[in-house]
Motif scaffolding. Structure first.
Motif, PDB file in Angstrom:
ATOM      1  N   GLY A  86      37.271  55.079  57.597  1.00 43.31           N
ATOM      2  CA  GLY A  86      36.446  53.522  57.788  1.00 43.31           C
ATOM      3  C   GLY A  86      37.614  52.701  57.634  1.00 43.31           C
ATOM      4  O   GLY A  86      37.436  51.158  57.770  1.00 43.31           O
ATOM      5  N   GLY A  87      38.883  53.008  57.504  1.00 40.36           N
ATOM      6  CA  GLY A  87      39.956  51.812  57.385  1.00 40.36           C
ATOM      7  C   GLY A  87      40.271  51.196  56.187  1.00 40.36           C
ATOM      8  O   GLY A  87      40.939  50.507  56.037  1.00 40.36           O
TER       9      GLY A  87
ATOM     10  N   ARG B 176      30.080  61.662  55.268  1.00 40.13           N
ATOM     11  CA  ARG B 176      31.336  61.608  55.921  1.00 40.13           C
ATOM     12  C   ARG B 176      32.319  62.755  55.795  1.00 40.13           C
ATOM     13  O   ARG B 176      32.264  63.583  54.797  1.00 40.13           O
ATOM     14  CB  ARG B 176      32.011  60.163  55.606  1.00 40.13           C
ATOM     15  CG  ARG B 176      31.066  59.030  55.804  1.00 40.13           C
ATOM     16  CD  ARG B 176      32.082  57.649  55.600  1.00 40.13           C
ATOM     17  NE  ARG B 176      33.223  57.633  54.942  1.00 40.13           N
ATOM     18  CZ  ARG B 176      34.089  56.646  54.986  1.00 40.13           C
ATOM     19  NH1 ARG B 176      33.339  55.376  55.432  1.00 40.13           N
ATOM     20  NH2 ARG B 176      35.146  56.493  54.569  1.00 40.13           N
TER      21      ARG B 176
ATOM     22  N   ARG C  48      39.406  55.263  71.781  1.00 38.44           N
ATOM     23  CA  ARG C  48      38.790  55.132  70.344  1.00 38.44           C
ATOM     24  C   ARG C  48      39.709  55.359  69.385  1.00 38.44           C
ATOM     25  O   ARG C  48      39.643  54.223  68.622  1.00 38.44           O
ATOM     26  CB  ARG C  48      37.616  56.368  70.375  1.00 38.44           C
ATOM     27  CG  ARG C  48      36.283  56.035  70.916  1.00 38.44           C
ATOM     28  CD  ARG C  48      35.428  57.359  70.473  1.00 38.44           C
ATOM     29  NE  ARG C  48      34.050  57.265  71.275  1.00 38.44           N
ATOM     30  CZ  ARG C  48      33.119  56.411  71.006  1.00 38.44           C
ATOM     31  NH1 ARG C  48      33.299  55.588  69.984  1.00 38.44           N
ATOM     32  NH2 ARG C  48      32.213  56.534  71.789  1.00 38.44           N
TER      33      ARG C  48
ATOM     34  N   TYR D  66      36.615  61.056  64.039  1.00 36.59           N
ATOM     35  CA  TYR D  66      35.293  60.653  63.444  1.00 36.59           C
ATOM     36  C   TYR D  66      34.833  59.265  64.397  1.00 36.59           C
ATOM     37  O   TYR D  66      35.342  58.319  64.551  1.00 36.59           O
ATOM     38  CB  TYR D  66      35.589  59.967  61.848  1.00 36.59           C
ATOM     39  CG  TYR D  66      34.325  59.252  61.193  1.00 36.59           C
ATOM     40  CD1 TYR D  66      33.173  60.284  60.947  1.00 36.59           C
ATOM     41  CD2 TYR D  66      34.227  57.903  61.053  1.00 36.59           C
ATOM     42  CE1 TYR D  66      32.158  59.608  60.228  1.00 36.59           C
ATOM     43  CE2 TYR D  66      33.294  57.528  60.449  1.00 36.59           C
ATOM     44  CZ  TYR D  66      32.277  58.405  60.080  1.00 36.59           C
ATOM     45  OH  TYR D  66      31.015  57.941  59.280  1.00 36.59           O
TER      46      TYR D  66
ATOM     47  N   ASP E 131      32.555  57.282  65.069  1.00 34.81           N
ATOM     48  CA  ASP E 131      31.976  56.017  64.675  1.00 34.81           C
ATOM     49  C   ASP E 131      33.156  55.050  64.486  1.00 34.81           C
ATOM     50  O   ASP E 131      33.038  53.762  65.037  1.00 34.81           O
ATOM     51  CB  ASP E 131      31.358  56.105  63.343  1.00 34.81           C
ATOM     52  CG  ASP E 131      30.568  55.075  62.686  1.00 34.81           C
ATOM     53  OD1 ASP E 131      29.819  54.528  63.818  1.00 34.81           O
ATOM     54  OD2 ASP E 131      30.624  54.507  61.887  1.00 34.81           O
ATOM     55  N   THR E 132      34.269  55.440  64.076  1.00 33.41           N
ATOM     56  CA  THR E 132      35.472  54.387  64.110  1.00 33.41           C
ATOM     57  C   THR E 132      36.664  54.806  64.869  1.00 33.41           C
ATOM     58  O   THR E 132      37.319  53.847  65.379  1.00 33.41           O
ATOM     59  CB  THR E 132      36.049  54.380  62.672  1.00 33.41           C
ATOM     60  OG1 THR E 132      36.552  55.475  62.147  1.00 33.41           O
ATOM     61  CG2 THR E 132      34.792  53.762  61.482  1.00 33.41           C
TER      62      THR E 132
ATOM     63  N   HIS F  46      41.537  51.832  69.299  1.00 28.04           N
ATOM     64  CA  HIS F  46      40.948  50.639  68.819  1.00 28.04           C
ATOM     65  C   HIS F  46      40.951  50.742  67.029  1.00 28.04           C
ATOM     66  O   HIS F  46      40.870  49.819  66.388  1.00 28.04           O
ATOM     67  CB  HIS F  46      39.260  50.646  69.209  1.00 28.04           C
ATOM     68  CG  HIS F  46      39.225  50.248  70.588  1.00 28.04           C
ATOM     69  ND1 HIS F  46      39.876  49.155  71.046  1.00 28.04           N
ATOM     70  CD2 HIS F  46      38.538  50.824  71.646  1.00 28.04           C
ATOM     71  CE1 HIS F  46      39.647  48.932  72.268  1.00 28.04           C
ATOM     72  NE2 HIS F  46      38.870  49.915  72.447  1.00 28.04           N
ATOM     73  N   PHE F  47      40.867  52.156  66.654  1.00 31.18           N
ATOM     74  CA  PHE F  47      41.097  52.133  65.352  1.00 31.18           C
ATOM     75  C   PHE F  47      42.355  51.767  64.704  1.00 31.18           C
ATOM     76  O   PHE F  47      42.605  50.840  63.837  1.00 31.18           O
ATOM     77  CB  PHE F  47      40.919  53.652  64.714  1.00 31.18           C
ATOM     78  CG  PHE F  47      41.069  53.911  63.441  1.00 31.18           C
ATOM     79  CD1 PHE F  47      40.130  53.653  62.588  1.00 31.18           C
ATOM     80  CD2 PHE F  47      42.339  54.408  62.896  1.00 31.18           C
ATOM     81  CE1 PHE F  47      40.154  53.962  61.195  1.00 31.18           C
ATOM     82  CE2 PHE F  47      42.415  54.642  61.609  1.00 31.18           C
ATOM     83  CZ  PHE F  47      41.452  54.356  60.690  1.00 31.18           C
TER      84      PHE F  47
ATOM     85  N   ASN G   6      42.611  48.122  64.979  1.00 33.51           N
ATOM     86  CA  ASN G   6      41.809  47.211  63.822  1.00 33.51           C
ATOM     87  C   ASN G   6      42.504  47.359  62.566  1.00 33.51           C
ATOM     88  O   ASN G   6      42.568  46.319  61.919  1.00 33.51           O
ATOM     89  CB  ASN G   6      40.643  48.136  63.592  1.00 33.51           C
ATOM     90  CG  ASN G   6      39.688  47.671  62.599  1.00 33.51           C
ATOM     91  OD1 ASN G   6      39.130  46.308  62.667  1.00 33.51           O
ATOM     92  ND2 ASN G   6      39.482  48.360  61.516  1.00 33.51           N
TER      93      ASN G   6
END
Length: 598
Positions: free
Chosen positions: A312-313, A37, A289, A237, A239-240, A292-293, A296
């Motif tokens: 990753g939050g 990462r 995107r 990133y 993915d998230t 949404h991060f 979240n």
């Protein structure tokens, strides 16, 4: 340690595919690459320690070589041409990214293509990854056509058509035909080497060119805006959806300052500016995107938002120091960032402004998936609860707490965003609450106004000035045509601007002394403000001066030494590229004939 009067630039290019990033020096050496990462340990990190950082290089054997580094136009594919006494060759570096099976293919795969150009150059291929920030030496396992490096959670594999003996022994050889090196983390390359590498290169070039073609920008310094947009894109990133501030850690803001921070995280304070930049260049996929991060993160918040989170939050970002030499010997080297513990109350307004399009922009509305109103009401509650709470402010002071003007500006902006949502939904109760908080925020901002000087100070009861208050103009709190806006900007120029047109964040001492270098995002805010107040010719001149502070590839750092023009701070700095994109957009919109192209 540092040649203070010589211009220092980061002589590196960045490649990436929204899953990982790598920095490549002009000598072909990989200066920085973290796997799996952005915020993982480096596997190649000589940027911070030449001895412990491992090595991945394709240098010539003959001494005294010259180098020419450039991007393939409109892509994140990097070329480095080396010319030595015995010949020349080109290294093409890229991270594969393209559409496949209705998804983006973005493996943890770094590809290097080496082509002879002239003569018979002798080169040496060195591939020596490490783990745990240089503390772990990996073991090697040789197979018929690849070398496996073992010791991490997953295997790093080098697949190459260079004789493995030369790589293992780090022995030089004549480059008389095209060679390929494919480095992977986890899933290896299980396909023909040469044809696959070429197909991936062709597909990656096509992807980036298509992405640029879909970018909506003006003709105003278009090439530089494209480069900034491309750099910003690979800091997401995917993915998230998180976007990191920079790909590196511990590059000093100024030599010996100890302002060496880990920037491989997602700062909530950057939200408004990042979303504005992607919106300005017409890229809704990245916007969504990132929405949404943020959403979240919002659903996990209990008492307060942190200033920053991991990609990753994750909320725990414990700051530690590593036993590494540091960039050019400058220490400390830090991973993690203690700023996650700070109180930074502008983040609630940032979240509201960020989430606004999900409620009022038709492009992002999905009737089958309604956006929870609780995100708005909770953020408003937090604005109300912290209205008179001192905080660390935008610049994250570690031992200074004040009631900052910038924080109140985002209380104001966030309340305004909530008011728009309330009106869109016909929620009178929410509208009344948002209007009330809007008034309270405006009252607090006005308490920062110094009537004698005609300027807004950095905080209630303070006489210090701060470049963040430029945003009072660019965000529309102050009417740009008003005498107050004009005079506020002039007073900031007197105290914070250098003769070169660069801006300090502030000039008063903080936890680490008085700042020594200027902060690029502040200079781009100034450009925007000049355009807003009608000083367009000055805005253009300042913008054109600022882009002289890029490196040889058009990449920006965080800070600039005004006296030498040197780059400092983490690199490339997404925040600086965001500033450039937004400033160029603002100027283009103000020009008589913007001549927009899609």
């Amino acid at each position: 340690m540092f040649p203070f009067m010589i211009k220092h630039t980061y002589d590196m290019g960045v490649v990436g595919n929204c899953a990982f990033l790598a920095l490549i020096g002009t000598d072909t050496a990989v200066r920085w690459l973290c796997w799996p990462r952005f915020d993982s340990s480096f596997v190649f990190g000589p940027l911070l320690d030449e001895q412990k950082g491992g090595e991945c290089s394709l240098r010539p054997v003959a001494p005294g070589f010259t180098s020419h580094q450039y991007y393939v136009q409109n892509t994140n594919v990097l070329c480095t041409e080396i010319t030595a006494a015995d010949g020349s060759y080109r290294v093409t570096d890229f991270a594969p990214r393209f559409l496949q099976y209705e998804r983006y293919y973005k493996p943890l795969m770094f590809i290097r293509k080496i082509e002879p150009l002239a003569g018979t150059p002798r080169i040496r291929a060195v591939v020596r990854p490490v783990g745990r920030y240089g503390e772990l030496e990996l073991t090697r396992r040789r197979s018929s056509n690849h070398i496996a490096f073992l010791g991490l959670e997953e295997e790093i594999r080098l697949t190459t058509n260079i004789p493995l003996t030369y790589v293992l022994d780090e022995e030089d050889f004549v480059l008389n035909e095209t060679k390929y090196l494919v480095l992977t983390y986890g899933a290896p390359l299980e396909a023909p080497l040469e044809s696959t590498a070429e197909r991936f290169l062709t597909s990656t070039l096509a992807y980036w060119r298509s992405w640029v073609k879909s970018t909506s920008i003006s003709n105003f310094h278009q090439a530089q805006v494209i480069r900034s947009a491309l750099a910003l894109k690979i800091h997401q990133y995917e993915d998230t959806g998180a976007i990191i501030a920079a790909s590196t850690t511990s590059l000093p803001e100024a030599p010996g300052s100890t302002r060496n921070w880990d920037y491989r995280f997602c700062w909530m304070r950057d939200t408004y500016y990042i979303l504005t930049a992607f919106n300005n260049i017409g890229h809704s996929e990245e916007l969504e995107r990132y929405f949404h991060f943020i959403a979240n993160i919002s659903t996990k918040v209990k008492d307060k938002y942190q200033p920053l989170y991991s990609i990753g939050g994750q909320s725990m970002l414990t700051e530690t120091e590593l036993p590494l030499a540091g960039y050019l010997g400058d220490q400390p080297v830090r991973i993690g960032n203690d700023a996650y513990t700070h109180i930074q109350n502008d983040v609630y307004g940032q979240v509201l402004v960020a989430l606004l399009p999900l409620y009022i922009d038709c492009r992002f509305q999905d009737p089958s998936q309604p956006t929870p109103l609780a995100l708005v009401t909770e953020s408003l509650r937090l604005i109300e609860a912290t209205m008179d709470q001192p905080d660390a402010g935008l610049w994250e002071f570690r031992h200074i707490a004040q009631r900052h003007c910038y924080t109140y500006l985002f209380h104001w902006a966030g309340s305004h965003a909530a008011l728009q949502v309330a009106r869109r939904l016909g929620d009178e109760g929410l509208a009344a609450k948002a209007s009330h908080l809007l008034e309270l925020a405006e009252d607090r901002i006005e308490q920062c106004f110094d009537k004698e000087r005609g300027v807004y100070t950095n905080a209630i009861g303070s006489t210090d000035l701060d470049a963040s208050t430029i945003q009072l103009i660019t965000m529309g709190y102050l009417d740009p045509a008003s005498e107050r806006a004009q005079h506020h900007l002039v007073e900031l120029e007197k105290e914070l601007m250098t003769p070169e047109g660069l801006f300090y964040r502030y000039r008063h001492p903080d936890d680490f002394g008085t700042p020594e270098t200027t902060f690029l995002i502040c200079s781009f805010w100034y450009v925007e403000a000049l355009a807003c107040v009608g000083r367009l010719d000055e805005a253009v001149a300042e913008f054109e001066q600022l882009i002289t502070y890029t490196n040889h590839l058009g990449l920006l750092s965080e800070d600039v030494d005004a006296k030498t023009g040197s780059q400092w701070g983490n690199f490339p700095q997404a925040y600086s590229h965001v500033g450039l994109v937004n400033a160029a957009y603002r100027i283009a919109k103000k020009m008589d004939k913007p001549n927009f192209v899609d």
